[in-house]
Design a protein around this motif. Structure first.
Motif, PDB file in Angstrom:
ATOM      1  N   PHE A 211       0.728  -1.463   0.009  1.00 60.05           N
ATOM      2  CA  PHE A 211      -0.335   0.161   0.372  1.00 60.05           C
ATOM      3  C   PHE A 211       0.928   0.537   0.096  1.00 60.05           C
ATOM      4  N   LEU A 212      -0.198   2.478  -0.669  1.00 56.83           N
ATOM      5  CA  LEU A 212       0.368   3.156  -0.452  1.00 56.83           C
ATOM      6  C   LEU A 212       0.404   4.429   0.514  1.00 56.83           C
ATOM      7  N   ASN A 213       1.425   5.833   1.216  1.00 64.22           N
ATOM      8  CA  ASN A 213       1.503   6.584   2.120  1.00 64.22           C
ATOM      9  C   ASN A 213       0.448   7.175   1.635  1.00 64.22           C
ATOM     10  N   PHE A 214      -0.257   7.404   0.654  1.00 59.71           N
ATOM     11  CA  PHE A 214      -0.497   8.604  -0.248  1.00 59.71           C
ATOM     12  C   PHE A 214      -2.409   8.095  -0.278  1.00 59.71           C
ATOM     13  N   GLY A 215      -3.255   8.596   0.400  1.00 59.89           N
ATOM     14  CA  GLY A 215      -4.109   7.847   0.354  1.00 59.89           C
ATOM     15  C   GLY A 215      -4.626   6.460   0.966  1.00 59.89           C
ATOM     16  N   GLY A 216      -3.424   5.944   1.447  1.00 61.37           N
ATOM     17  CA  GLY A 216      -2.943   4.342   1.765  1.00 61.37           C
ATOM     18  C   GLY A 216      -3.809   3.247   1.614  1.00 61.37           C
ATOM     19  N   ILE A 217      -3.707   3.983  -0.007  1.00 63.12           N
ATOM     20  CA  ILE A 217      -3.793   2.843  -0.635  1.00 63.12           C
ATOM     21  C   ILE A 217      -3.656   1.444  -1.362  1.00 63.12           C
ATOM     22  N   ILE A 218      -4.227   0.541  -1.044  1.00 62.48           N
ATOM     23  CA  ILE A 218      -3.949  -0.972  -1.114  1.00 62.48           C
ATOM     24  C   ILE A 218      -3.453  -1.336  -2.875  1.00 62.48           C
TER      25      ILE A 218
ATOM     26  N   GLU B 251      -3.310   9.620  -8.882  1.00 66.30           N
ATOM     27  CA  GLU B 251      -3.354  10.767  -8.214  1.00 66.30           C
ATOM     28  C   GLU B 251      -4.799  11.424  -8.528  1.00 66.30           C
ATOM     29  N   THR B 252      -5.669  10.605  -9.437  1.00 67.71           N
ATOM     30  CA  THR B 252      -6.588  10.507  -9.866  1.00 67.71           C
ATOM     31  C   THR B 252      -7.094  10.314  -9.234  1.00 67.71           C
ATOM     32  N   ASN B 253      -7.476   8.838  -9.399  1.00 67.64           N
ATOM     33  CA  ASN B 253      -8.091   7.553  -8.586  1.00 67.64           C
ATOM     34  C   ASN B 253      -9.606   7.593  -9.106  1.00 67.64           C
ATOM     35  N   PRO B 254      -9.444   7.038 -10.302  1.00 68.07           N
ATOM     36  CA  PRO B 254     -11.833   7.850 -11.079  1.00 68.07           C
ATOM     37  C   PRO B 254     -12.164   6.907 -10.512  1.00 68.07           C
ATOM     38  N   LEU B 255     -11.416   5.876 -10.468  1.00 67.11           N
ATOM     39  CA  LEU B 255     -12.346   4.446  -9.515  1.00 67.11           C
ATOM     40  C   LEU B 255     -11.781   3.987  -7.534  1.00 67.11           C
ATOM     41  N   TYR B 256     -11.498   4.853  -7.373  1.00 67.20           N
ATOM     42  CA  TYR B 256     -11.120   4.822  -6.569  1.00 67.20           C
ATOM     43  C   TYR B 256     -10.106   3.498  -5.640  1.00 67.20           C
ATOM     44  N   LEU B 257      -9.733   3.042  -6.566  1.00 64.73           N
ATOM     45  CA  LEU B 257      -8.717   1.629  -5.827  1.00 64.73           C
ATOM     46  C   LEU B 257      -8.447   1.944  -5.081  1.00 64.73           C
ATOM     47  N   GLY B 258      -8.759   0.318  -4.330  1.00 62.24           N
ATOM     48  CA  GLY B 258      -7.909   0.281  -2.853  1.00 62.24           C
ATOM     49  C   GLY B 258      -7.839   1.171  -1.872  1.00 62.24           C
ATOM     50  N   ALA B 259      -8.487   3.066  -1.634  1.00 62.90           N
ATOM     51  CA  ALA B 259      -8.158   3.975  -0.863  1.00 62.90           C
ATOM     52  C   ALA B 259      -8.776   3.713  -0.293  1.00 62.90           C
ATOM     53  N   ILE B 260      -8.423   4.654   1.037  1.00 62.31           N
ATOM     54  CA  ILE B 260      -9.230   5.212   2.519  1.00 62.31           C
ATOM     55  C   ILE B 260     -10.011   5.790   2.136  1.00 62.31           C
ATOM     56  N   ILE B 261     -11.361   5.626   2.023  1.00 61.35           N
ATOM     57  CA  ILE B 261     -12.646   6.419   2.134  1.00 61.35           C
ATOM     58  C   ILE B 261     -12.799   7.179   3.627  1.00 61.35           C
ATOM     59  N   GLY B 262     -13.495   8.762   3.594  1.00 61.46           N
ATOM     60  CA  GLY B 262     -14.053   9.595   4.598  1.00 61.46           C
ATOM     61  C   GLY B 262     -13.915  10.780   3.552  1.00 61.46           C
ATOM     62  N   ARG B 263     -14.801  11.840   4.544  1.00 59.82           N
ATOM     63  CA  ARG B 263     -14.466  11.528   6.191  1.00 59.82           C
ATOM     64  C   ARG B 263     -15.889  10.504   6.095  1.00 59.82           C
ATOM     65  N   VAL B 264     -17.059  11.218   5.338  1.00 58.03           N
ATOM     66  CA  VAL B 264     -17.806  10.001   4.845  1.00 58.03           C
ATOM     67  C   VAL B 264     -18.130   9.311   3.492  1.00 58.03           C
ATOM     68  N   ALA B 265     -17.960   8.050   3.964  1.00 56.84           N
ATOM     69  CA  ALA B 265     -18.118   7.242   2.451  1.00 56.84           C
ATOM     70  C   ALA B 265     -19.728   6.623   2.123  1.00 56.84           C
ATOM     71  N   GLY B 266     -19.890   7.197   1.106  1.00 55.16           N
ATOM     72  CA  GLY B 266     -20.892   6.990   0.282  1.00 55.16           C
ATOM     73  C   GLY B 266     -21.515   8.095  -0.053  1.00 55.16           C
ATOM     74  N   ARG B 267     -22.378   8.306  -0.551  1.00 54.76           N
ATOM     75  CA  ARG B 267     -23.573   9.428  -0.956  1.00 54.76           C
ATOM     76  C   ARG B 267     -24.367  10.412   0.130  1.00 54.76           C
ATOM     77  N   ILE B 268     -23.869  11.872  -0.289  1.00 59.05           N
ATOM     78  CA  ILE B 268     -24.872  12.398   0.640  1.00 59.05           C
ATOM     79  C   ILE B 268     -25.833  13.211  -0.024  1.00 59.05           C
TER      80      ILE B 268
END
Ligand code: FUC
Length: 348
Positions: free
Chosen positions: A27-34, A60-77
């Protein structure tokens, strides 16, 4: 036996690899991406079981959100608006008028500090990030700590901790796409999934939950006794069709089974079990995945992976009876998800 390596990537990030005798997690320290999870199949072949970009620059842009930590709120508001103690906060609108996965500068898109540690039974890295008051529109300075830990028993643990100095909302997850066939040999059609859940959230056309389905019995959403994912891909169920023929839904756990999710791929023999103290998860079968992005050895396409996004649902902000995502100043958010890996039957 246990070893951590660290490599500089594109002159700005580090890629860590946690190695045990039988598997490894990178994993990366950028985005905690696995970026990689290498796990053995029934013959002992170690192959990658998560999706990753061929070119690291895509993270850098990660259009698919691959492997990343998602926050502050994961999902749709919905409408990118939250209300906390009678104050309304406008969040980033990054999916039409709505807010998705923490906005443009979500946790998938920031550089995390790191600390490595090594014990007798496990090794890991703690990632930390301070999200300033007002980031993406959310109130409160939030200190976040995410720990990745690999044990000698083929368990990969993700531990989340967070505190805030102002009442806020928070629900974190990881957005890895799994494909247990190994090195993307096939789509996830015949992944067999078991979920400890009899209730799901029903989505509107913007994929925003608007209701609770109290009993999924006799529908394609009943995974309690195991079901192939493809059954939902070809089903006539209006909820499967709405999300692009598949799943992009929040499943509330029943708390009947210790393993909240079990995923098996018979051909490779790989099996993954998920334990968590989160109240549910979004299962996303990459129905709407942007196609044509170069991954490790082929281009992204529909049904190439499946995400198990353990989390509380942001829909608790507008639907009753769901576990809350509010974080108070005197609380510590503490969640954990454990992925354990095995094979159905070893072959020589
Ligand atoms: C999942 C889904 C979304 C979105 C995204 C990339 O969490 O809920 O629909 O497409 O990931």
């Amino acid at each position: 036996m246990l070893k951590i390596t660290k490599e500089k990537i594109n002159n700005k990030w580090y890629e860590f690899t946690l190695n045990s005798h039988s598997m490894s997690v990178s994993f990366l320290n950028f985005g905690g991406i696995i970026t990689k999870i290498l796990a053995p199949d029934k013959y002992g072949n170690k192959e990658n079981i998560v999706l990753c970009y061929q070119d690291y620059a895509h993270y850098e842009t990660n259009p698919l959100y691959l492997g990343a930590i998602i926050g502050r709120v994961a999902g749709r508001i919905k409408n990118a608006t939250i209300q906390i103690q009678n104050t309304e906060y406008e969040l980033d609108q990054n999916e039409s008028c709505h807010h998705l996965h923490g906005g443009k500068k979500g946790f998938h898109n920031v550089l995390w500090d790191f600390n490595t540690f090594q014990g007798e039974d496990g090794i890991g890295v703690t990632l930390t990030y301070t999200s300033p008051d007002g980031e993406s529109g959310y109130p409160g300075n939030v200190n976040v700590k995410v720990t990745y830990l690999l044990t000698i028993n083929n368990e990969f643990l993700i531990e989340y901790e967070a505190t805030t100095d102002k009442e806020t909302v928070l629900t974190l997850t990881n957005h890895s796409y799994f494909n247990l066939s190994g090195d993307l040999k096939k789509l996830v059609l015949d992944h067999e999934v078991t979920i400890d859940s009899s209730r799901i959230l029903k989505l509107d056309k913007d994929l925003i939950p608007f209701d609770i389905v109290e009993d999924v019995s006799e529908t394609e959403f009943d995974f309690r006794r195991g079901r192939l994912l493809q059954e939902g891909f070809v089903s006539n169920n209006e909820q499967n069709q709405l999300v692009g023929c598949g799943y992009d839904h929040y499943f509330l756990f029943d708390q009947q089974a210790a393993n909240k999710v079990i995923v098996a791929d018979n051909e490779s023999g790989r099996i993954m079990k998920i334990k968590t103290n989160q109240p549910g998860m979004v299962m996303y079968t990459a129905n709407t995945m942007q196609e044509g992005i170069m991954l490790n050895n082929l281009k992204s396409k529909k049904y190439l992976g499946v995400c198990f996004e353990t989390q509380a649902s942001p829909a608790s902000l507008w639907l009753n009876d769901l576990p809350s995502i509010t974080l108070l100043t005197n609380e510590t958010y503490k969640k954990q998800t454990i992925f354990s890996f095995d094979v159905i039957e070893k072959k020589k």
